[in-house]
Design an enzyme around this catalytic site. Sequence first.
Site, PDB file in Angstrom:
ATOM      1  CD  GLU A  56       5.344   3.928  -1.256  1.00  0.00           C
ATOM      2  OE1 GLU A  56       4.699   2.955  -1.664  1.00  0.00           O
ATOM      3  OE2 GLU A  56       6.413   4.326  -1.784  1.00  0.00           O
ATOM      4  CB  CYS A  65      -1.802   0.965   3.809  1.00  0.00           C
ATOM      5  SG  CYS A  65      -0.507  -0.279   3.979  1.00  0.00           S
ATOM      6  CD  GLU A  67      -5.911  -0.444   2.376  1.00  0.00           C
ATOM      7  OE1 GLU A  67      -4.897   0.287   2.450  1.00  0.00           O
ATOM      8  OE2 GLU A  67      -5.915  -1.538   1.785  1.00  0.00           O
ATOM      9  CB  CYS A 104      -4.957  -2.266   5.985  1.00  0.00           C
ATOM     10  SG  CYS A 104      -3.737  -0.977   5.602  1.00  0.00           S
TER      11      CYS A 104
HETATM   12 ZN   LIG Z   1      -2.067  -1.973   4.366  1.00  0.00          ZN
END
Ligand SMILES: [Zn+2]
Lengths: 158, 158, 158, 158
Positions: A56, A65, A67, A104
């Site tokens: 983050e 994220c 992924e 994602c």
């Molecule tokens: Zn995501």
Amino acid sequence: VNEACQTFNLSAAELSTLRERAQANKARAYCPYSKFRVGAVLLTQDGTFIDGANVENASYPVGTCAERVAFGRAIVDGHGRKGGFKAVAVATDLTAPGSPCGMCRQFMREFCDLSMPIFMFDKNDNFSVLRLEELLPLSFGPDKLGVPDSAQRQAEQA
Amino acid sequence: VNEACQTFNLSAAELSTLRERAQANKARAYCPYSKFRVGAVLLTQDGTFIDGANVENASYPVGTCAERVAFGRAIVDGHGRKGGFKAVAVATDLTAPGSPCGMCRQFMREFCDLSMPIFMFDKNDNFSVLRLEELLPLSFGPDKLGVPDSAQRQAEQA
Amino acid sequence: VNEACQTFNLSAAELSTLRERAQANKARAYCPYSKFRVGAVLLTQDGTFIDGANVENASYPVGTCAERVAFGRAIVDGHGRKGGFKAVAVATDLTAPGSPCGMCRQFMREFCDLSMPIFMFDKNDNFSVLRLEELLPLSFGPDKLGVPDSAQRQAEQA
Amino acid sequence: VNEACQTFNLSAAELSTLRERAQANKARAYCPYSKFRVGAVLLTQDGTFIDGANVENASYPVGTCAERVAFGRAIVDGHGRKGGFKAVAVATDLTAPGSPCGMCRQFMREFCDLSMPIFMFDKNDNFSVLRLEELLPLSFGPDKLGVPDSAQRQAEQA
Ligand SMILES: [Zn+2]
Ligand SMILES: [Zn+2]
Ligand SMILES: [Zn+2]
Ligand SMILES: [Zn+2]
């Protein structure tokens, strides 16, 4: 579990490793803002596991994220060209499986077969599994811009 | 080059490796839309080099820059906690050094000392170098949201 | 205030409106995750004020900052072609001025003159002001990809 | 067309306006990099139409899609609180309908009922239409982070 292995052409050991690494990768997250840990892991067609976790940022839109961290490193390490991806797994601390966000799903769309399974584990190892085309139907892919998609790229190299 | 090494506390070998890997990593880019290859490499305080390249998407905003691929994997592999980052290098095919975009500067801000040097190589190995605080002055960092920044985190662990 | 008006060629009324609308726009934010309200407002060369506020998302990277909401609507409404932007203001609930994140600085870079002032107000109307080129030095702009930047586009239309 | 109107509770005039404005908004795009124009328009429950178009950036990930420009302005203008959204339309220059990317589907998820229809027009006004829940099944929404979603917010205000 056995049924999932058969349906998606994975060995029991592969699915077990996907689960363990996705869960373990939660500890790698940097998420001081959301406190929402996500672990991810990819399995490539040649049997390599590639890890990710969410990272983050104080400016929330700048973070990434789990992924996409995993796929970013996989693509840069050449796994997009070497046969592609067999499965993806994500794990959260929720008590019901949490799914990849739309961004994602779109990132994966560029590099994965539409039939690739995405395993979603909750904190107690319960899971849901859906194919990419089920999580992102009628997707906007490379072909719309005249670029070969994953299946075409693999075919060209075969 | 010698002056840069002294100013930023790098050995000649380290700077040389930064240059070579940033240039080499351009070949790892997935950029069928822009055809604009970017290679990146990080040097951690403990001497590890971590690679990145840009990874684009049919939906342009969903792609990611070279620098963020490299930092994503570095953070997930624990290098944010292990002492942080000594230098970053990027390379493009331009004939004058290209700089990291603002989004990548912001991503780095979360994890790097403001004095960290960013080397920007053009296709002929000419380079500019600026510190993070010079590329992103008056930055919006974790402290604005009550989260320790890189310097504080390192101090707490020392 | 008077000095800022002279330096940046704004009337006292314009600066006053920038301050009031940036502060007021904080109430328009959708920020249930960060609870960090940001208001933004643009002033176009033809005297129009355009509002923005941050709009967050459960998937943090999918949200958007106040500045980009304002600039998105401005560009879509044609203000990029009609002479461009005279000033930008942002306001937060911090007790010292908070600055635009790197991603927003980059978004502005595409459409604004490098000399455009960015006013940053804290909750008590204290402010800092810097030009875009001071917040994003050595920026990565459209010219790097062969696209005219803001100054060129204005010149072509003049 | 008649069937779509009945299914999604739109008047013929509303659907006609959605089509016309989505097509017209393509002319508002700033897309010198992709040359891929996208127009978008929202219809709120109280009958307001809100426009968007894609706004690109030299750093591709920093740009934004047409749908998110439209929703950003709608949320900032209070339409999320005032009853929400009745329909969305997008238009491209493709010869078959192009769909919103995953990132935009995720952005909509925060503010729209899962049953909201998304109309996708090709250059010849042919269209596909699917509900949000069909384009983003098993979505990751605000409830996962303890924040009320669109349906809950509307119910609380009713
Ligand atoms: Zn995501
Ligand atoms: Zn970047
Ligand atoms: Zn921002
Ligand atoms: Zn989109």
